[in-house]
Write a protein that holds these residues in place. Structure first.
Motif: not given
Length: 487
Positions: A220-221, A226-228, A237-238, A288-290
Motif C-alpha cells: 500500500e505504501y 493512505g497507508s497503514s 507524515t508520509y 491515476q493516483g499520481f
C-alpha cells in the motif's frame, strides 16, 4: 516505468476530481521511447500526444523522423543524449558543438520547441559499475558551453536524468537524506553546475522497483491514498513512497546548500505485465493516483507547489532489455499499436480518458499457432519455443502475467505467433520444423492478447526469416531497408 490497479470513484467525486485536474495540472509530460521492432509513425504518435493533452515529451535521442514530426506541434521537448555518446562529448568541445547544432539549433530553427537537453540517462546506476562516472560531468559542461555559444542557453537548459539511487537515507526518513557516499563529491559538483546555470535536477522515481526488489515492501505504501504504516519524520507524515523519496532528494539538496534547485520528475509509472505486481489494475491505480495527487498543486511536505513530471511511458517497447525484469517491455499507458490499456484521466481532455492512436495500419488478421496434431513430447518443441522467445517477445508468459493462465499448447502458440508477427507475418517465420500452422481464427483468450503486428514505420524493422530443414536451422538476416536503397 509502470502500471497499476483499479481506481474507482463515484460519478460526483469523479467530476470534482476531473475539474481539479484541469485547474491544477499545468502540463503533464510523457516519455517516448523508440526501442520497438515496429514503431508507430512519428506523425501518428505526435497526434496522439496532442489529442491526449500532453504538453511535454521526453526523448532518449534525437532521431530525425521524430524531431521532424514535432515541428510546430506545440509540444515542449526534452531531447536526450544516449550514454554511449558521453565519452565523445566529454573529450571534445567540437563534438559537443556539432551535436548541439545538428540536434538542437537546426530543429529549433525548423520549429521544434526544445526546452531541455538530457545529458545521459541514469548514468550513475550502480549496475553500470562506474562506466560513466568520468564522462558525464565533462559532457554536461561541454553541452552547456555549446548551448551558450549557439545563443540558446536561456531557452534550452541542460540536465542529467538520474535514478533515485543517487541519494539515500540511513534511517528511512527523508530528513536524513544525502547523496550516495561513493559519488557525493561528483553529485555536488553537478548540482552546483546546474544551479549556476539555472538548470533543473531531474530524477526518476519508481515505487514499483522497490516492490519488485523487496518482498517485504509494504504494498500500500507504493500507491497513493493512505497507508497503514506511514513514515513519520518530525512534523511531516508520509503515507506514500513517492513523496518520501522525492523529499529525501529535497533534503539532500537542502543540507548541501541547494534547497531551491528546481526538480523535474523525469520518469514515473508502473508496468502492466511481466511480473506478479505488474498488471493493468496496479498500473491504473498508481498512475491515476499520481495524477490526482499532483492535481492538488500542493506538492510534497518539503517542496509545496506544482510538480513537473513525465509519465513513463507512452508506448510499450518490445525490444527493451529484459535484464532488469520481464516487465521492462510493458511500461506504456498505450500498447504497441496505440490502444489505451486502461482508463486514465490526465485532466487534459473533455472525455476524461485516453484517446487511441488514429490511422494505424495492421497486417492481415492471421496468427501462427501450434498444430493440434503435434505431440507435446516431440523433441522439436522445446528448442523451437526457445528460439521463438529469444528472437521475439514472450514476456507476457509466466506466473501471474496476462497470459499466465494458458495451458502448454497456448504458451507454445503464443511464442510462435510472437515470432511470426515480429517478422511481418512471413510464411517462413511460421515454420518451426513443421510444428506450426497459420490460422484466421483469433487464439486470444481472456486477458491474453495474441497480437497482430502493425505495419512498420518507414521500413525501420528488419525481417528475420527462419528456415528449418532436417533439424538444421538456417537464420537469414534480411536488411530490408538497406536492400531497397541499393536497388
Amino acid at each position: 516505468m509502470a502500471t497499476e490497479r483499479g481506481w474507482w470513484v463515484s460519478p460526483v467525486v469523479g467530476v470534482i476530481c476531473w475539474l481539479c485536474l484541469v485547474v491544477s495540472v499545468s502540463g503533464i509530460g510523457a516519455n517516448w521511447g523508440m526501442q520497438t521492432s515496429h514503431p508507430l509513425p512519428a506523425s501518428v504518435v505526435v497526434r496522439m500526444l496532442r489529442e491526449n493533452g500532453f504538453q511535454k515529451v521526453k526523448l532518449f535521442d534525437a532521431e530525425d523522423g521524430t524531431m521532424n514530426a514535432l515541428k510546430k506541434s506545440g509540444l515542449e521537448v526534452m531531447v536526450g543524449i544516449p550514454n554511449d555518446m558521453l565519452a565523445t562529448l566529454a573529450t571534445s568541445v567540437k563534438a559537443a558543438e556539432q551535436w548541439v547544432k545538428a540536434n538542437v539549433s537546426d530543429y529549433i530553427n525548423g520549429g521544434v520547441n526544445i526546452r531541455y537537453v538530457a545529458v545521459g540517462n541514469e548514468p550513475f546506476l550502480e549496475t553500470y559499475n562506474g562506466s560513466f562516472l568520468q564522462s558525464t560531468f565533462p559532457a554536461l559542461q561541454n553541452i552547456q558551453g555549446a548551448l551558450i555559444k549557439a545563443g540558446l542557453s536561456s531557452q534550452v537548459k541542460v540536465t542529467v536524468p538520474l535514478n533515485a539511487d543517487v541519494y539515500q537515507s540511513s534511517s528511512g526518513r527523508p530528513s536524513d537524506g544525502d547523496f550516495r557516499s561513493d559519488i557525493r563529491d561528483l553529485m555536488l559538483a553537478i548540482v552546483k553546475f546546474l544551479s549556476d546555470n539555472a538548470a533543473p535536477f531531474t530524477v526518476n522515481i519508481y515505487p514499483f522497483i522497490s516492490l519488485y526488489s523487496d518482498p517485504n515492501f509494504p504494498v500500500e505504501y507504493a500507491f497513493f491514498g493512505g497507508s497503514s504504516s506511514p513514515v513519520v519524520d518530525a512534523s511531516a507524515t508520509y503515507d506514500n513512497m513517492f513523496d518520501a523519496n522525492h523529499d529525501t532528494l529535497i533534503w539532500a539538496l537542502k543540507k548541501n546548500g541547494f534547497g531551491n534547485l528546481p526538480v523535474i520528475v523525469g520518469e514515473i509509472g508502473w508496468p502492466t505485465d511481466g511480473d506478479m505486481n505488474a498488471n493493468i489494475q496496479y498500473a491504473q491505480r498508481f498512475n491515476q493516483g499520481f495524477m490526482t495527487h499532483i492535481a492538488t498543486g500542493q506538492g510534497t511536505p518539503m517542496r509545496p507547489g506544482p510538480i513537473d513530471a513525465y509519465l513513463f511511458s507512452l508506448i510499450d517497447e518490445d525490444e527493451k532489455s529484459i535484464q532488469p525484469g520481464n516487465f521492462e517491455r510493458h511500461w506504456g499507458i498505450f500498447t504497441y499499436d496505440g490502444l489505451p490499456k486502461y482508463q486514465l484521466n490526465l485532466g487534459t481532455s473533455n472525455s476524461g480518458g485516453l484517446v487511441r492512436a488514429k490511422n494505424v495500419n495492421y497486417l492481415d488478421k492471421k496468427w501462427c499457432v501450434l498444430k493440434p496434431s503435434v505431440n507435446l513430447d516431440d523433441s522439436r518443441v522445446a528448442p523451437s519455443v526457445s528460439y521463438a522467445c529469444a528472437n521475439a517477445d514472450c514476456t507476457s508468459l509466466g506466473y501471474k502475467t496476462s497470459c499466465g493462465d494458458m495451458d502448454t499448447r497456448g504458451n507454445i502458440s503464443y511464442a510462435f505467433n510472437s515470432y511470426y508477427q515480429k517478422n511481418d507475418q512471413d510464411d517462413v517465420a511460421c515454420g518451426f520444423s513443421n510444428l506450426a500452422t497459420i490460422t484466421n481464427k483469433d487464439p486470444s483468450t481472456g486477458s491474453c492478447r495474441f497480437e497482430i503486428m502493425i505495419e512498420a514505420d518507414s521500413g525501420i524493422s528488419c525481417t528475420f526469416w527462419q528456415i528449418r530443414d532436417q533439424g538444421v536451422n538456417l537464420l537469414l538476416f534480411v536488411l530490408v531497408q538497406l536492400f531497397l536503397t541499393l536497388l
